[in-house]
Design a protein around this motif. Sequence first.
Motif, PDB file in Angstrom:
ATOM      1  N   VAL A   1       0.826  -1.210   0.000  1.00  0.00           N
ATOM      2  CA  VAL A   1       0.000   0.000   0.000  1.00  0.00           C
ATOM      3  C   VAL A   1       0.859   1.259   0.000  1.00  0.00           C
ATOM      4  O   VAL A   1       0.644   2.177  -0.805  1.00  0.00           O
ATOM      5  N   LEU A   2       1.844   1.323   0.903  1.00  0.00           N
ATOM      6  CA  LEU A   2       2.602   2.561   1.078  1.00  0.00           C
ATOM      7  C   LEU A   2       3.653   2.790   0.004  1.00  0.00           C
ATOM      8  O   LEU A   2       4.076   3.939  -0.197  1.00  0.00           O
ATOM      9  N   ILE A   3       4.075   1.757  -0.680  1.00  0.00           N
ATOM     10  CA  ILE A   3       5.033   1.954  -1.780  1.00  0.00           C
ATOM     11  C   ILE A   3       4.317   1.878  -3.124  1.00  0.00           C
ATOM     12  O   ILE A   3       4.212   2.864  -3.843  1.00  0.00           O
ATOM     13  N   ASP A   4       3.798   0.710  -3.460  1.00  0.00           N
ATOM     14  CA  ASP A   4       3.169   0.531  -4.774  1.00  0.00           C
ATOM     15  C   ASP A   4       1.892   1.354  -4.904  1.00  0.00           C
ATOM     16  O   ASP A   4       1.674   2.023  -5.920  1.00  0.00           O
ATOM     17  N   GLY A   5       1.031   1.294  -3.874  1.00  0.00           N
ATOM     18  CA  GLY A   5      -0.250   1.984  -3.947  1.00  0.00           C
ATOM     19  C   GLY A   5      -0.112   3.493  -4.001  1.00  0.00           C
ATOM     20  O   GLY A   5      -0.662   4.157  -4.890  1.00  0.00           O
ATOM     21  N   VAL A   6       0.637   4.054  -3.072  1.00  0.00           N
ATOM     22  CA  VAL A   6       0.768   5.512  -3.007  1.00  0.00           C
ATOM     23  C   VAL A   6       1.524   6.045  -4.214  1.00  0.00           C
ATOM     24  O   VAL A   6       1.129   7.053  -4.820  1.00  0.00           O
ATOM     25  N   THR A   7       2.621   5.377  -4.584  1.00  0.00           N
ATOM     26  CA  THR A   7       3.375   5.823  -5.753  1.00  0.00           C
ATOM     27  C   THR A   7       2.530   5.713  -7.019  1.00  0.00           C
ATOM     28  O   THR A   7       2.590   6.585  -7.900  1.00  0.00           O
ATOM     29  N   GLY A   8       1.733   4.663  -7.116  1.00  0.00           N
ATOM     30  CA  GLY A   8       0.864   4.502  -8.277  1.00  0.00           C
ATOM     31  C   GLY A   8      -0.191   5.589  -8.371  1.00  0.00           C
ATOM     32  O   GLY A   8      -0.441   6.139  -9.452  1.00  0.00           O
ATOM     33  N   LEU A   9      -0.822   5.919  -7.248  1.00  0.00           N
ATOM     34  CA  LEU A   9      -1.797   7.014  -7.242  1.00  0.00           C
ATOM     35  C   LEU A   9      -1.135   8.332  -7.620  1.00  0.00           C
ATOM     36  O   LEU A   9      -1.678   9.118  -8.409  1.00  0.00           O
ATOM     37  N   HIS A  10       0.031   8.568  -7.052  1.00  0.00           N
ATOM     38  CA  HIS A  10       0.778   9.791  -7.340  1.00  0.00           C
ATOM     39  C   HIS A  10       1.091   9.886  -8.837  1.00  0.00           C
ATOM     40  O   HIS A  10       0.892  10.930  -9.471  1.00  0.00           O
ATOM     41  N   LEU A  11       1.560   8.786  -9.410  1.00  0.00           N
ATOM     42  CA  LEU A  11       1.890   8.760 -10.829  1.00  0.00           C
ATOM     43  C   LEU A  11       0.657   8.991 -11.698  1.00  0.00           C
ATOM     44  O   LEU A  11       0.685   9.791 -12.643  1.00  0.00           O
ATOM     45  N   GLY A  12      -0.426   8.292 -11.401  1.00  0.00           N
ATOM     46  CA  GLY A  12      -1.631   8.431 -12.209  1.00  0.00           C
ATOM     47  C   GLY A  12      -2.177   9.846 -12.195  1.00  0.00           C
ATOM     48  O   GLY A  12      -2.521  10.407 -13.245  1.00  0.00           O
ATOM     49  N   TRP A  13      -2.227  10.437 -11.009  1.00  0.00           N
ATOM     50  CA  TRP A  13      -2.766  11.785 -10.908  1.00  0.00           C
ATOM     51  C   TRP A  13      -1.852  12.801 -11.589  1.00  0.00           C
ATOM     52  O   TRP A  13      -2.315  13.677 -12.323  1.00  0.00           O
ATOM     53  N   VAL A  14      -0.553  12.692 -11.369  1.00  0.00           N
ATOM     54  CA  VAL A  14       0.379  13.653 -11.964  1.00  0.00           C
ATOM     55  C   VAL A  14       0.415  13.514 -13.486  1.00  0.00           C
ATOM     56  O   VAL A  14       0.676  14.491 -14.192  1.00  0.00           O
ATOM     57  N   THR A  15       0.133  12.331 -14.011  1.00  0.00           N
ATOM     58  CA  THR A  15       0.034  12.181 -15.466  1.00  0.00           C
ATOM     59  C   THR A  15      -1.027  13.114 -16.030  1.00  0.00           C
ATOM     60  O   THR A  15      -0.786  13.845 -17.002  1.00  0.00           O
ATOM     61  N   LEU A  16      -2.204  13.116 -15.409  1.00  0.00           N
ATOM     62  CA  LEU A  16      -3.266  14.012 -15.874  1.00  0.00           C
ATOM     63  C   LEU A  16      -2.959  15.458 -15.512  1.00  0.00           C
ATOM     64  O   LEU A  16      -3.224  16.379 -16.308  1.00  0.00           O
ATOM     65  N   ALA A  17      -2.392  15.684 -14.325  1.00  0.00           N
ATOM     66  CA  ALA A  17      -2.061  17.043 -13.912  1.00  0.00           C
ATOM     67  C   ALA A  17      -1.049  17.678 -14.861  1.00  0.00           C
ATOM     68  O   ALA A  17      -1.092  18.888 -15.120  1.00  0.00           O
ATOM     69  N   THR A  18      -0.132  16.869 -15.391  1.00  0.00           N
ATOM     70  CA  THR A  18       0.833  17.385 -16.352  1.00  0.00           C
ATOM     71  C   THR A  18       0.135  17.861 -17.616  1.00  0.00           C
ATOM     72  O   THR A  18       0.454  18.938 -18.153  1.00  0.00           O
ATOM     73  N   VAL A  19      -0.823  17.086 -18.076  1.00  0.00           N
ATOM     74  CA  VAL A  19      -1.590  17.479 -19.262  1.00  0.00           C
ATOM     75  C   VAL A  19      -2.326  18.792 -19.005  1.00  0.00           C
ATOM     76  O   VAL A  19      -2.309  19.718 -19.833  1.00  0.00           O
ATOM     77  N   ALA A  20      -2.974  18.900 -17.835  1.00  0.00           N
ATOM     78  CA  ALA A  20      -3.711  20.117 -17.494  1.00  0.00           C
ATOM     79  C   ALA A  20      -2.775  21.311 -17.359  1.00  0.00           C
ATOM     80  O   ALA A  20      -3.101  22.428 -17.791  1.00  0.00           O
ATOM     81  N   ASN A  21      -1.602  21.083 -16.766  1.00  0.00           N
ATOM     82  CA  ASN A  21      -0.634  22.156 -16.562  1.00  0.00           C
ATOM     83  C   ASN A  21      -0.109  22.676 -17.901  1.00  0.00           C
ATOM     84  O   ASN A  21      -0.019  23.890 -18.133  1.00  0.00           O
ATOM     85  N   VAL A  22       0.249  21.758 -18.789  1.00  0.00           N
ATOM     86  CA  VAL A  22       0.741  22.156 -20.113  1.00  0.00           C
ATOM     87  C   VAL A  22      -0.355  22.884 -20.888  1.00  0.00           C
ATOM     88  O   VAL A  22      -0.104  23.902 -21.551  1.00  0.00           O
TER      89      VAL A  22
END
Length: 271
Positions: free
Chosen positions: A152-173
């Motif tokens: 949960v604390l490594i795979d889960g949290v890092t995965g959520l962080h990655l997924g959200w930042v993927t979309l956030a990068t698109v929105a930011n650009v």
Amino acid sequence: MNAATPRRGSDLARQIVVLSAVSFMLIAAVIGAGAFGNSAVQNQQGGALDTDGSYLAPAGPAFSIWSVIYLGLIAYAIWQALPRQRANPRQRALGWLIALTMVLNGSWLVAARLGPLFSTVVVIVLLLAALGWTFRIAVLTRDPRGGVVDAVLIDGVTGLHLGWVTLATVANVAAWLTTIVPPTWADAAGAIGVAVLVVVGVIGLAIAWRSSWRLAPALALAWGLSWLAVERFTGQPLSTAIGVAAIIVAAVILLPPLLVSGLRLLRPAVD
């Protein structure tokens, strides 16, 4: 396993760096939320980062996922600081990388407040790259014997962080491009937005495939895409085409990992 692994001088340093990184990230987040009389992030950069800053910005409730990510990173920082985690090979492989993602996370908020809008694009692209690498290492070093907390604390949290930042990068650009492209480009915004979301879908499926269909990145991406659809249907600027595309892409990204996760849960019962 950890007791048999010799400790190194860098192990304690790593634990301290992770704690320092999460502290920096949280201070930046509190200031970015508008504490201490400061204006919130969405009010910075002339409102370019607000929900109406571009056609690819999600609605406000989407950003509540940061609370889950931050709580997960705090829990990880505390857990990795325990003595039994000091010489853990997986912590050695990932601790420094996760600390880097925390620092870049906080640095984005600093850039949003103090730098030009383009600086936020640079930082979030670096954050996305760091998260992609971190999640890849997490997948490669996954040990089923690590237990639920590790998963949960490594795979889960890092995965959520990655997924959200993927979309956030698109929105930011998109927010940055909206401030520099000619106003006439608005006529093609719907078609461009749909094309970008198709690319997001391909990226989301690629992340899922390369991570053996892990669910966390897909959940975060689908969450953000769903709120992007809400904003395009009900907010400004309106775009039914982008809203529909966001829903379809969210389903395409989420369904395969959900099916694979369901089959993994059923497999022990069948066996």
